[in-house]
Structures are given as structure tokens and as C-alpha cells.
Design a protein around this motif. Sequence first.
Motif, mmCIF file in Angstrom:
data_model
loop_
_atom_site.group_PDB
_atom_site.id
_atom_site.type_symbol
_atom_site.label_atom_id
_atom_site.label_comp_id
_atom_site.label_asym_id
_atom_site.label_seq_id
_atom_site.Cartn_x
_atom_site.Cartn_y
_atom_site.Cartn_z
ATOM 1 N N LYS A 26 0.745 -1.278 -0.104
ATOM 2 C CA LYS A 26 0.135 -0.037 0.032
ATOM 3 C C LYS A 26 0.794 1.099 0.077
ATOM 4 O O LYS A 26 1.645 1.594 0.946
ATOM 5 C CB LYS A 26 -0.804 0.135 1.397
ATOM 6 C CG LYS A 26 -2.047 -1.156 1.127
ATOM 7 C CD LYS A 26 -2.842 -1.078 2.380
ATOM 8 C CE LYS A 26 -3.675 -2.038 2.370
ATOM 9 N NZ LYS A 26 -4.854 -2.082 3.633
ATOM 10 N N VAL A 28 3.638 2.328 -1.678
ATOM 11 C CA VAL A 28 4.928 2.000 -1.294
ATOM 12 C C VAL A 28 5.720 2.784 -2.167
ATOM 13 O O VAL A 28 5.607 2.787 -3.238
ATOM 14 C CB VAL A 28 5.433 0.281 -1.622
ATOM 15 C CG1 VAL A 28 6.587 0.003 -1.580
ATOM 16 C CG2 VAL A 28 4.282 -0.521 -0.626
ATOM 17 N N ARG A 70 12.222 -7.648 1.561
ATOM 18 C CA ARG A 70 13.406 -6.600 2.282
ATOM 19 C C ARG A 70 14.766 -6.706 1.571
ATOM 20 O O ARG A 70 15.707 -6.750 2.555
ATOM 21 C CB ARG A 70 13.458 -6.961 3.620
ATOM 22 C CG ARG A 70 13.621 -5.984 4.770
ATOM 23 C CD ARG A 70 13.441 -4.483 4.183
ATOM 24 N NE ARG A 70 12.745 -3.536 4.686
ATOM 25 C CZ ARG A 70 12.369 -3.278 6.010
ATOM 26 N NH1 ARG A 70 13.044 -3.573 7.055
ATOM 27 N NH2 ARG A 70 11.523 -2.068 6.103
ATOM 28 N N HIS A 74 11.984 -0.425 1.812
ATOM 29 C CA HIS A 74 11.067 0.685 1.070
ATOM 30 C C HIS A 74 10.808 1.918 2.145
ATOM 31 O O HIS A 74 11.419 1.635 3.364
ATOM 32 C CB HIS A 74 9.514 0.016 1.102
ATOM 33 C CG HIS A 74 8.785 -0.274 2.258
ATOM 34 N ND1 HIS A 74 9.265 -1.647 2.922
ATOM 35 C CD2 HIS A 74 7.863 0.056 2.964
ATOM 36 C CE1 HIS A 74 8.449 -1.635 3.902
ATOM 37 N NE2 HIS A 74 7.566 -0.715 4.051
ATOM 38 N N GLU A 76 8.584 4.259 2.191
ATOM 39 C CA GLU A 76 7.127 4.865 2.754
ATOM 40 C C GLU A 76 6.171 3.823 2.227
ATOM 41 O O GLU A 76 6.357 2.937 1.416
ATOM 42 C CB GLU A 76 6.663 6.166 1.933
ATOM 43 C CG GLU A 76 7.459 7.365 2.286
ATOM 44 C CD GLU A 76 7.048 8.657 1.531
ATOM 45 O OE1 GLU A 76 5.719 8.656 1.164
ATOM 46 O OE2 GLU A 76 7.679 9.542 1.417
ATOM 47 N N GLY A 77 5.006 3.751 3.174
ATOM 48 C CA GLY A 77 3.822 2.922 2.857
ATOM 49 C C GLY A 77 4.169 1.501 3.508
ATOM 50 O O GLY A 77 4.907 1.452 4.458
ATOM 51 N N SER A 78 3.049 0.433 3.202
ATOM 52 C CA SER A 78 3.260 -0.806 4.066
ATOM 53 C C SER A 78 3.319 -1.860 3.138
ATOM 54 O O SER A 78 2.747 -1.843 1.862
ATOM 55 C CB SER A 78 2.113 -0.871 4.853
ATOM 56 O OG SER A 78 0.798 -0.794 4.291
ATOM 57 N N VAL A 80 2.822 -6.281 3.617
ATOM 58 C CA VAL A 80 2.292 -7.247 4.479
ATOM 59 C C VAL A 80 2.304 -8.581 3.628
ATOM 60 O O VAL A 80 1.719 -8.660 2.521
ATOM 61 C CB VAL A 80 0.814 -7.023 4.856
ATOM 62 C CG1 VAL A 80 0.279 -8.203 5.560
ATOM 63 C CG2 VAL A 80 0.766 -5.604 5.760
ATOM 64 N N GLU A 85 3.399 -7.734 8.768
ATOM 65 C CA GLU A 85 3.789 -6.554 8.157
ATOM 66 C C GLU A 85 5.257 -6.319 8.146
ATOM 67 O O GLU A 85 5.872 -6.711 9.129
ATOM 68 C CB GLU A 85 3.215 -5.125 8.824
ATOM 69 C CG GLU A 85 3.797 -4.068 7.953
ATOM 70 C CD GLU A 85 2.784 -2.739 8.463
ATOM 71 O OE1 GLU A 85 3.145 -1.526 8.011
ATOM 72 O OE2 GLU A 85 2.153 -2.798 9.265
ATOM 73 N N THR A 87 8.694 -4.859 8.848
ATOM 74 C CA THR A 87 9.099 -3.769 9.550
ATOM 75 C C THR A 87 10.679 -3.936 9.728
ATOM 76 O O THR A 87 11.265 -4.751 9.183
ATOM 77 C CB THR A 87 8.435 -3.808 10.984
ATOM 78 O OG1 THR A 87 9.174 -4.860 11.582
ATOM 79 C CG2 THR A 87 6.779 -3.665 10.952
#
Length: 261
Positions: A26, A28, A70, A74, A76-78, A80, A85, A87
Amino acid sequence: MNDKAFADATLLSGGRQASDAIVTMKSVVKRFKDFEALKGIDFAVGRQEVVVIIGPSGSGKSTLIRCINRLEQHDEGSIVVDGTELTNDIRNIQEIRKETGMVFQSFNLFPHLTVLTNVAIGPRQVRNLPKVEAERIARELLERVKIPEQADKFPAQLSGGQQQRVAIARALAMKPKVMLFDEPTSALDPEMINEVLDAIKELANEGMTMVVVTHEMGFAREVADRVIFMADGEIVEVGTPEQIFDSPKEERTKKFLSQIL
């Protein structure tokens, strides 16, 4: 990204909604210094769905899938994956990487290990399986990608196509829920491309969830549930293979396809 492309990017094949997705991105954004490689990407992949991403070089295709596990962080954004999610928590990253197999342009095999050990090493070290069990799984997977006779050879003794099939088996050995392919045939000689694409097609037929970045348009047409066309860090158009290849709506998509088909 226009409103129609936004809706299509998050609407899964078969009319399923994004709530059924195993991967969701979302808004991203990914930057490399002053260059914005991904510009607010909204994207979802359903379980057992095959999504193929096409587009010109530098459009952000590889960056998109590398952000999912990863390999790229990223900004910005999320993101999942299967309810988790992504992180900065290393435990969180490791958990997601367990669920996402990755196959690269280059094979990245350990040259000093046999094919069998290359495939078995992940289950042994990450999932703590006994050697006998890990090697049993490895042999089954080498059978699955149709090179069981290469188990005791070293990577340098194999063709490029065979090495890439070992790389696929190695990724599958971790029993991932999602397979990510970053232009898996781009480093291969032309005569070796089909053997790798055939192995990927088999996975699609078996119901593996996959995101594939490729320049092989015939393959995209044959295996994809949805095709995503990217350009300049954005998702330009999304549709079934028939919609994208036979009647694209966006001028940018039409121009790209006219140059390669």
C-alpha cells in the motif's frame, strides 16, 4: 496511476478482493538518493495466483519484488506478507523471508557445495531439519525440476539452465508460501530458456503463488492470471493476459508492446 489501474492492481484474479491477498503493498515508495524507483505502489497477490510483471528496463519491476522480502528497504507505505507487516525488526524480516522464495537472474549457488547440499542447506540451517530429512527433501525437489541425476555434481559442472533449476529447487526447499522470480531467464543462453520456463510453469500448474518479473511475453501470456505493466516506477495498467496483450488501453502499454512483439 489512474483510478482504474489502482482498482485492478488490488483486485485479485477471479474477482477476489484484496482481503484474500497473501501479499499486499500500500502506497509503497522506494528511493535511491534523489531517484524515486517506486512511486506509491498499490499491489496485491492472491493465494495460488500467478502475477507477471512486465515493462521496460528501469521501470521498477525488480525493485518492487525485492521490497517484498526486504532485499530492498521501502521508504514509505506498508508491505504485508501472509498477515505479517514488514518492519525493521530483524525477527520480522526473517519470518517473512522464510515464507518467500526468491530466484534471481544469477544463480547464486555455493560453488564449493554439491547440488544436493546447495538445496538441502536452507532446511538444515534455517528450519533445523536433520541432514537425512533435508537431503530427502532436496532429492524430491531435484526430481521435481527434472535434474535428479545432477545431485552429486558441483554447480560449475552444470549448464546455466540446470543451475537455475537448482536455484528454483533451493528456494522451494524452504517450503515458501510465495515464490518471487526476478528475470530468471535473462542470464541464460536462448536454448536454455525454455527448460527453466517449463519448471516455472509446472509450479504454476501445481498452484504455487508466484510473482514473476520477465521479458518473456509468450510465457507471461501462458501462465499469468494477471499481467502488470510498469513504467517509470508506477503501475500503468493491469489485466488478464488477453486484455494486456490483445487490447491494452494505455498508450504507454501499447507503445511498449509494439516495440517487443
